[in-house]
Design an enzyme around this catalytic site. Structure first.
Site, PDB file in Angstrom:
ATOM      1  N   ILE A   1       0.840  -1.199   0.000  1.00 31.74           N
ATOM      2  CA  ILE A   1       0.000   0.000   0.000  1.00 31.74           C
ATOM      3  C   ILE A   1       0.872   1.244   0.000  1.00 31.74           C
ATOM      4  O   ILE A   1       1.705   1.430   0.891  1.00 31.74           O
ATOM      5  CB  ILE A   1      -0.922   0.025   1.234  1.00 31.74           C
ATOM      6  CG1 ILE A   1      -1.759  -1.258   1.315  1.00 31.74           C
ATOM      7  CG2 ILE A   1      -1.827   1.253   1.205  1.00 31.74           C
ATOM      8  CD1 ILE A   1      -2.592  -1.370   2.579  1.00 31.74           C
TER       9      ILE A   1
ATOM     10  N   ASN B   1      -2.335   4.141  -3.606  1.00 33.32           N
ATOM     11  CA  ASN B   1      -3.218   5.053  -2.878  1.00 33.32           C
ATOM     12  C   ASN B   1      -2.643   6.460  -2.731  1.00 33.32           C
ATOM     13  O   ASN B   1      -3.387   7.430  -2.632  1.00 33.32           O
ATOM     14  CB  ASN B   1      -3.504   4.466  -1.494  1.00 33.32           C
ATOM     15  CG  ASN B   1      -4.111   5.460  -0.538  1.00 33.32           C
ATOM     16  OD1 ASN B   1      -5.247   5.907  -0.711  1.00 33.32           O
ATOM     17  ND2 ASN B   1      -3.346   5.845   0.479  1.00 33.32           N
TER      18      ASN B   1
ATOM     19  N   TYR C   1      -4.795  17.750 -10.919  1.00 32.43           N
ATOM     20  CA  TYR C   1      -5.353  16.583 -10.233  1.00 32.43           C
ATOM     21  C   TYR C   1      -6.278  15.796 -11.161  1.00 32.43           C
ATOM     22  O   TYR C   1      -6.180  14.561 -11.253  1.00 32.43           O
ATOM     23  CB  TYR C   1      -6.111  17.044  -8.987  1.00 32.43           C
ATOM     24  CG  TYR C   1      -6.644  15.930  -8.127  1.00 32.43           C
ATOM     25  CD1 TYR C   1      -5.777  15.063  -7.461  1.00 32.43           C
ATOM     26  CD2 TYR C   1      -8.017  15.754  -7.948  1.00 32.43           C
ATOM     27  CE1 TYR C   1      -6.272  14.039  -6.655  1.00 32.43           C
ATOM     28  CE2 TYR C   1      -8.521  14.743  -7.138  1.00 32.43           C
ATOM     29  CZ  TYR C   1      -7.643  13.886  -6.498  1.00 32.43           C
ATOM     30  OH  TYR C   1      -8.136  12.876  -5.701  1.00 32.43           O
TER      31      TYR C   1
ATOM     32  N   LYS D   1      -5.577  11.863 -12.432  1.00 35.13           N
ATOM     33  CA  LYS D   1      -6.517  10.781 -12.136  1.00 35.13           C
ATOM     34  C   LYS D   1      -7.158  10.228 -13.413  1.00 35.13           C
ATOM     35  O   LYS D   1      -7.430   9.017 -13.494  1.00 35.13           O
ATOM     36  CB  LYS D   1      -7.593  11.265 -11.161  1.00 35.13           C
ATOM     37  CG  LYS D   1      -7.060  11.561  -9.759  1.00 35.13           C
ATOM     38  CD  LYS D   1      -6.411  10.338  -9.126  1.00 35.13           C
ATOM     39  CE  LYS D   1      -6.018  10.592  -7.682  1.00 35.13           C
ATOM     40  NZ  LYS D   1      -5.380   9.403  -7.055  1.00 35.13           N
TER      41      LYS D   1
ATOM     42  N   THR E   1     -10.113  13.568   4.966  1.00 33.95           N
ATOM     43  CA  THR E   1      -8.668  13.354   5.070  1.00 33.95           C
ATOM     44  C   THR E   1      -7.946  14.699   5.036  1.00 33.95           C
ATOM     45  O   THR E   1      -8.559  15.757   4.884  1.00 33.95           O
ATOM     46  CB  THR E   1      -8.160  12.495   3.901  1.00 33.95           C
ATOM     47  OG1 THR E   1      -8.422  13.200   2.667  1.00 33.95           O
ATOM     48  CG2 THR E   1      -8.865  11.141   3.865  1.00 33.95           C
TER      49      THR E   1
END
Length: 241
Positions: free
Chosen positions: A8, A80, A147, A151, A180
């Protein structure tokens, strides 16, 4: 019990930390990659590493595979780690921040995945690549050009992997809106840089953000589905819960 191993990235906080804890509690091997870790990190072994050092990623993945038991039945890579920076209109974004954004959100996952495929080739186990994407990769937002582009690239990279490696299950999953550090950075931006900022402030104030723990639980339930290998490559976690 099936022996599973998980690698991860961005494992020291947010979704990565929640996944590390919950997978470890299930008895799985968890190998975390992040720039730094707390002493209480719950996984099997952590690796302090800056993913912006992209040329050094293959060597790191080779080291990690040296710790994975040969009789492991499932090996999963979860890409991630990511960044929302820079927030701002394209003409105002600093060159170094754009480069850093694409490097962390797209280049690093591509290189990590390539190294994963190479190192996992000699393992008889099932292999899975999970890319944590975003609705921003599927919709354009003012102020998020870097961003969104990163993605979107991650989604398309996942589709290519699906065609190239039939023996590896690949998914690019949008995890929803989560409380987050990234959300904190979004709320700290200006309306000039991000015209939708009031919406994101409202999400927080109205309790509409999922917790990292809730999201990790949803993801793990998805991984454990009997029909997991038949699911679509491009996915949104909210469509399965």
């Amino acid at each position: 019990m099936t022996m599973e191993a998980y690698i991860i990235t961005g494992a020291s906080k947010g979704i990565g930390l929640a996944l590390s804890k919950q997978l470890a509690e299930k008895g799985h091997q968890v190998y975390g990659i992040a720039r730094s870790f707390s002493k209480e990190w719950p996984g099997t072994k952590s690796f302090d590493f800056d993913l912006l050092k992209t040329s050094e990623i293959p060597a790191l993945i080779e080291i990690i595979f040296g710790f994975i038991p040969e009789d492991c039945e499932i090996i999963t890579l979860i890409n991630n780690a990511g960044t929302i920076t820079p927030i701002g209109f394209a003409g105002n974004n600093p060159a170094d921040e754009i480069s850093g954004s694409i490097a962390l959100n797209l280049t690093a996952p591509m290189i990590t995945t390539g190294a994963f495929i190479t190192q996992a080739a000699d393992f008889p186990s099932q292999k899975r690549v999970i890319n944590i994407s975003s609705g921003a990769g599927r919709n354009a937002y003012e102020g998020w050009s870097a961003y969104c582009a990163g993605k979107a690239g991650l989604d398309h990279f996942s589709l290519c992997l699906e065609k190239e490696y039939k023996d590896i299950k690949t998914m690019s999953i949008a995890p929803g809106i989560i409380d987050t550090d990234m959300q904190g950075k979004i709320r700290e931006s200006s309306e000039t840089d991000f015209p939708m900022i009031e919406n994101f402030i409202a999400y927080k104030e109205q309790g509409k953000l999922s917790t990292p723990e809730q999201t990790a639980e949803q993801l793990i339930r998805l991984f454990e589905r009997e029909d997991f290998w038949d699911l679509e490559t491009i996915a949104d976690i909210r469509d399965y819960n």
